[in-house]
Design an enzyme around this catalytic site. Structure first.
Site, short mmCIF file in Angstrom:
data_model
loop_
_atom_site.label_atom_id
_atom_site.label_comp_id
_atom_site.label_asym_id
_atom_site.label_seq_id
_atom_site.Cartn_x
_atom_site.Cartn_y
_atom_site.Cartn_z
N GLU A 7 0.85 -1.20 0.00
CA GLU A 7 0.00 0.00 0.00
C GLU A 7 0.87 1.24 0.00
O GLU A 7 1.08 1.89 1.02
CB GLU A 7 -0.93 0.01 1.22
N PHE A 19 -6.76 17.80 -6.33
CA PHE A 19 -7.07 17.05 -5.12
C PHE A 19 -5.82 16.93 -4.27
O PHE A 19 -5.15 15.90 -4.28
CB PHE A 19 -7.62 15.66 -5.47
N ASP A 280 2.72 1.94 3.80
CA ASP A 280 1.90 3.15 3.66
C ASP A 280 2.79 4.36 3.40
O ASP A 280 2.60 5.44 3.95
CB ASP A 280 1.00 3.38 4.88
#
Length: 328
Positions: A7, A19, A280
């Site tokens: 991830e 964004f 992450d």
């Protein structure tokens, strides 16, 4: 030990301008650091991987990604842009990166076409979506063709937090620290995953694979409770107990939860075959994530499964001979 990190976020300047990384109460200096790392692959990312022994990062478009769009045509265009960009990164570094496609779920038919293109033509290994799409969840029957395509292609869908809030949530009022990754994202994403389970998605699509990050967004530790309460419901339409979809259809990653007790509990709850390593990046520290896995209370065989073996199986990556133990 070979490490595949499942991830790991990236961004594209054209999309990041529209964004930006969600603030969610995070200090500004972290936002600035993440922004420079998200769009980079060689100046920061590869040296960080090399320093800490990450063999492969599985890249995905950072939140909110395509789920931040309301216009379906723009979503289709931006998904193609993101997936083409990602395919270019993989082509430049084929031994170091794999990728999960962005999907324009605003148009399910277009999402199916883009999934087939991303996997079949671009060589991506699955897809990632950031929670709901405009308040629509993946148990909606209109997404059945997407689940069918995932089954046909034999690739996973990673359900990640980060979509714009679908509605006000009173429990968060006046408590901004609870918004985002500290708590609310996990609660929202676990609720979405339960909608998928209780909506019968895996009964209709028994070969589909869903991946949840952050050690399963709380859910592995609630399986007994889910089974107990479901058994007492007047209507029980599922083919199996709720817990039995975990470890079969639902896998989890270690992203952002470097807690030995929690990992041990997850192994007991769903088995080491259902857990994949993740950092992450760049939101979490690579050194901490690697050190955590190396010293976690696991057998060497389970450590190897979590570190790389399960990812090789789920993503259909070439298996490489390993010693099966932690690095020294």
């Amino acid at each position: 030990m070979r490490l595949i990190a499942m991830e790991e976020a990236f961004a594209i300047p054209e999309l990041q301008a529209r964004f930006p990384v969600p603030r969610t109460g995070t200090a500004a200096h972290w936002i600035e650091d993440w922004a420079k790392r998200l769009g980079d692959f060689t100046t920061f990312r590869l040296p960080d991987m090399d320093e800490h022994g990450i063999d492969v990062q599985v890249l995905s478009l950072t939140a909110p990604g395509i789920q931040g769009l309301t216009d379906a045509r723009q979503a289709v265009a931006d998904a193609r842009l993101a997936n083409d960009h990602l395919a270019g990164v993989l082509a430049a570094h084929p031994d170091r990166f794999r990728g999960l496609a962005a999907l324009p779920l605003q148009d399910p038919e277009a999402a199916v076409a883009e999934l087939h293109r991303a996997v079949g033509t671009l060589g991506l290994s699955g897809a990632l979506v950031n929670d709901h799409t405009g308040g629509s969840y993946l148990d909606d029957p209109r997404y059945d063709p997407v689940w069918a395509a995932l089954e046909d292609l034999d690739v996973p869908l990673y359900l990640h937090p980060g979509a714009p809030p679908a509605e006000p949530w009173r429990v968060l009022a006046d408590r901004p620290e609870l918004r985002g990754p500290l708590w609310s994202w996990g609660a929202e994403t676990s609720g979405h995953a339960l909608r998928i389970v209780f909506g019968g998605v895996f009964d209709r699509h028994p070969r589909a694979t869903l991946i949840l990050g952050h050690l399963g967004e709380f859910l592995p530790f609630q399986l007994a409770r889910l089974d107990s309460r479901y058994a007492r419901q007047e209507k029980r339409p599922l083919a199996r107990k709720p817990s039995e979809y975990f470890g079969r259809n639902i896998l989890i990653t270690t992203s952002g939860v470097c807690a030995p007790a929690a990992l041990a509990g997850a192994v007991l709850a769903i088995g080491a075959d259902a857990i994949l390593f993740a950092v992450d990046y760049p939101f979490e520290d690579t050194a901490e994530a690697v050190r955590f896995l190396e010293h976690a209370p696991l057998s060497d065989a389970d450590r190897a499964k979590i570190g790389h073996g399960n990812a090789e199986r789920v993503l259909h990556l070439p298996r490489r001979p390993q010693d099966g133990g932690a690095r020294t």
